[in-house]
Design a protein around this motif. Sequence first.
Motif, PDB file in Angstrom:
ATOM      1  N   VAL A  57      -2.945   3.956  -2.858  1.00  0.00           N
ATOM      2  CA  VAL A  57      -4.179   4.077  -2.248  1.00  0.00           C
ATOM      3  C   VAL A  57      -4.642   5.584  -1.914  1.00  0.00           C
ATOM      4  O   VAL A  57      -5.447   5.833  -1.144  1.00  0.00           O
TER       5      VAL A  57
ATOM      6  N   GLN B 168      -0.093  -1.048  -4.722  1.00  0.00           N
ATOM      7  CA  GLN B 168      -1.296  -0.247  -4.779  1.00  0.00           C
ATOM      8  C   GLN B 168      -1.295   1.125  -4.188  1.00  0.00           C
ATOM      9  O   GLN B 168      -1.222   1.256  -3.159  1.00  0.00           O
TER      10      GLN B 168
ATOM     11  N   ARG C  78       0.881  -1.269   0.156  1.00  0.00           N
ATOM     12  CA  ARG C  78       0.199   0.044  -0.005  1.00  0.00           C
ATOM     13  C   ARG C  78       0.840   1.379  -0.019  1.00  0.00           C
ATOM     14  O   ARG C  78       1.609   1.597   0.972  1.00  0.00           O
TER      15      ARG C  78
ATOM     16  N   HIS D 261      -9.215   8.267  -4.681  1.00  0.00           N
ATOM     17  CA  HIS D 261      -7.909   8.533  -3.768  1.00  0.00           C
ATOM     18  C   HIS D 261      -6.942   9.764  -4.190  1.00  0.00           C
ATOM     19  O   HIS D 261      -6.157  10.243  -3.460  1.00  0.00           O
TER      20      HIS D 261
ATOM     21  N   ILE E  69      -0.381   2.454   5.561  1.00  0.00           N
ATOM     22  CA  ILE E  69       0.566   2.702   4.242  1.00  0.00           C
ATOM     23  C   ILE E  69       1.988   2.146   4.510  1.00  0.00           C
ATOM     24  O   ILE E  69       2.454   2.200   5.639  1.00  0.00           O
TER      25      ILE E  69
END
Length: 376
Positions: A33, A31, A7, A56, A74
């Motif tokens: 985010v 990804q 993330r 996002h 994160i």
Amino acid sequence: MESAPIRAAEFFAGIGLVRTALERVKGAQVQVVWANDIKQAKRDAYAANFPDAEEHFVVRDIREVEASDLPAGIELATSSFPCIDLSLAGNRRGLSGEQSGMFWEFTKVMKGLSPRPPVILLENVYGFATSRGGADLAAALESLSKLDYSLDVIAIDARHFVPQSRPRMFIVGIQKNMLPSRVRKGLPAVTDSRPAWVQAIHGKHRQALDMHYMDLPPLPEGPQDLDGFVEVDVAASLWWGEDRVDAFVRSLSDVQRARFETLLAGDATSYRTAYRRTRRGVAMWELRKDGIAGCLRTTGGGSSKQALVQLGKGQISIRWMTPREYANLMGAHEYKLLAGTPNQQLFGFGDAVVVDVIEWIGNNYLLPILRPTCVE
């Protein structure tokens, strides 16, 4: 068993070339985010390539961003904060400048996160290392160390991946309690990604701060010309007229004229890029010595735009470089040019990172830290 996605949060996201690169990292899915930039035009370009931007991407001044705005979990935070106050071509106000001073806003957000991202990646120009005699870099490293990051510095010129001279330095921070066994302490050897001046940074700060390094493979050789990066079929109207071409040639210095004449008389057609410079109050054009592009810049005036010169067999053609060529030179051949004006597109790419460089860092540095099982 397939690993969970990494993330990521992308600060100063621009048109999304960091995300483009991270999504190419082999062995693990990255990804994004959360992403942020202050310019709506950049967000529009990002959204044209990443439809999930609506979910996002936050268009907001980073000074108005709070840690609570970010989603939980994160693992990687990237920050390509503005370089204008650090660049040798800029005003050299350093981290006290209005633009590059946004570094402190990034650290403010990091300070408010709990837990903090295990890894951070910062990117900026080489001038960051010498700004205010090195005081700005020292202050930045100290502030990140106080956030419990062990730090590494590397330097990569994008010419190792694309035909563009674009030297950039990177700071990799790893939470001190999460340092993997593959990282090393001490003074790193001089390599192509850690030249002598980077080694000197480690030597200067490794006693007072937590510094580390990781062995990295040699950088690739890189292309030596613009073949495959230039648009071959462009509208005839883009090429300059005879009067403008003549003015270009007349502006060349004796050294530049000799270079020009040699290429013009060549048996093969070749490409060179050119910038307009002011020398002793006179505007002049200068061709690069080699066959690659100069560093693409944000388009803020005539001297910041790069021209393409086609020479050989007694023929000459000149035009401005196109947004597609800028995209190609940033390693973004597949990037969709669906949003913004051509000038906004040139600005977006000139203000971005080279995809191949971030992909290389992702594969050889970030992935071994965040998903070591994917590379073993």
